[in-house]
Enzyme design. Structure first.
Site, PDB file in Angstrom:
ATOM      1  N   ASP A   1      -1.053  -2.702   4.723  1.00 20.61           N
ATOM      2  CA  ASP A   1      -1.863  -2.573   5.931  1.00 20.61           C
ATOM      3  C   ASP A   1      -3.171  -3.344   5.813  1.00 20.61           C
ATOM      4  OD1 ASP A   1       0.102  -1.036   6.994  1.00 20.61           O
ATOM      5  OD2 ASP A   1      -1.031   0.827   7.069  1.00 20.61           O
TER       6      ASP A   1
ATOM      7  N   GLU B   1      -4.101   5.557   2.053  1.00 24.69           N
ATOM      8  CA  GLU B   1      -3.099   6.537   2.459  1.00 24.69           C
ATOM      9  C   GLU B   1      -3.513   7.877   1.864  1.00 24.69           C
ATOM     10  OE1 GLU B   1      -0.936   5.828   4.662  1.00 24.69           O
ATOM     11  OE2 GLU B   1      -1.134   3.639   4.582  1.00 24.69           O
TER      12      GLU B   1
ATOM     13  N   ASP C   1      -7.881  -0.203   3.080  1.00 23.73           N
ATOM     14  CA  ASP C   1      -7.081   0.817   3.746  1.00 23.73           C
ATOM     15  C   ASP C   1      -6.717   1.882   2.721  1.00 23.73           C
ATOM     16  OD1 ASP C   1      -5.647   1.652   6.268  1.00 23.73           O
ATOM     17  OD2 ASP C   1      -3.960   1.628   4.872  1.00 23.73           O
TER      18      ASP C   1
ATOM     19  N   HIS D   1       3.920   2.864   6.355  1.00 23.80           N
ATOM     20  CA  HIS D   1       2.549   2.463   6.066  1.00 23.80           C
ATOM     21  C   HIS D   1       2.358   2.354   4.556  1.00 23.80           C
ATOM     22  CE1 HIS D   1       0.503   3.204  10.069  1.00 23.80           C
ATOM     23  NE2 HIS D   1       1.751   3.572  10.285  1.00 23.80           N
TER      24      HIS D   1
END
Length: 241
Positions: free
Chosen positions: A158, A9, A7, A153
């Protein structure tokens, strides 16, 4: 089988507009079990963060200013993921950002698909649950995965949650909350159930005389309809000595 749940960001939604990755989080699975190995780095994007994106992940430009750049960690990142199957929720988003970061580096140029195969859990969820909400939060609720710590998040958080969701969607084996030593108890419990089953006496229900008469009449009807061929009345073949 080696899989990496990944994942990211980012500073915004569109790499084509110059947005950058600010966190990468990876969780390694070996034969569908967490190995304990992770990869997580915050990154200095060398640009401002969109307010909407910062509201999602809570990472500020001031915090990221002292973090390494993507080019500083790329070799370690590539070594961690190469040869694995990447498991990503809404893969085009994260793959697009990683490929954009690769494209900013000096030659030779590479793509994420040059290093790994990719499984998109959003596409998988849409196949399994057409017409339903298939966000990560919705899947957590559907499969009973605890995401109560997910106020904001975070790439590694995540990735851990997605690993649990993926395992639940594809068979439910080996959730991250179950450590290796828990399997001992599972094995002992299965053994106890097996021993318990071995002590159960299975009753034998035999046909009554009346039922045997009715059965014999039914065989007579079969024999008549088949011109004498009734398999139930044919003698068993002789057994060899």
């Amino acid at each position: 089988m080696r899989q990496i749940v990944l994942d990211t960001e980012t500073t915004g939604l569109e790499p084509a507009q110059g947005h950058r990755i600010i966190e990468i989080g990876c969780v390694e699975l070996i034969n569908r079990r967490p190995s304990g190995r992770t990869f997580q780095r915050y990154l200095n994007p060398e640009r401002e963060i969109d307010p909407g994106a910062q509201a999602v992940h809570g990472l500020s430009s001031a915090f990221l200013a002292n973090q390494p750049r993507f080019q500083d960690v790329v070799d370690e990142f590539v070594a961690f993921i190469t040869g694995a199957e990447l498991i990503i929720h809404n893969a085009p988003f994260d793959v697009g950002f990683v490929d954009h970061e690769f494209g900013r580096l000096p030659p030779p140029q590479r793509l994420l698909t040059d290093l790994c195969t990719i499984l998109d859990t959003l596409a998988l969820a849409r196949q399994l649950h057409p017409g339903q909400r298939n966000s990560l939060d919705a899947l957590c609720k559907r499969y009973g995965v605890d995401n109560s710590n997910r106020d904001l998040h975070g790439a590694l958080l995540d990735a851990r949650i997605l690993a649990d969701v993926y395992l639940a969607m594809t068979g439910g084996q080996g959730a991250l909350t179950l450590h290796a030593h828990a399997n001992v108890g599972d094995t002992e419990e299965r053994g106890a159930r097996a021993r318990h089953r071995g002590t159960i006496e299975i009753p034998i229900v035999r046909a009554t005389v009346e039922e045997l008469v009715v059965h014999d009449r039914a065989l007579d009807a079969v024999a008549k309809a088949s011109k004498g061929r009734c398999l139930f009345r044919e003698p068993e073949p002789a057994k060899s000595a």
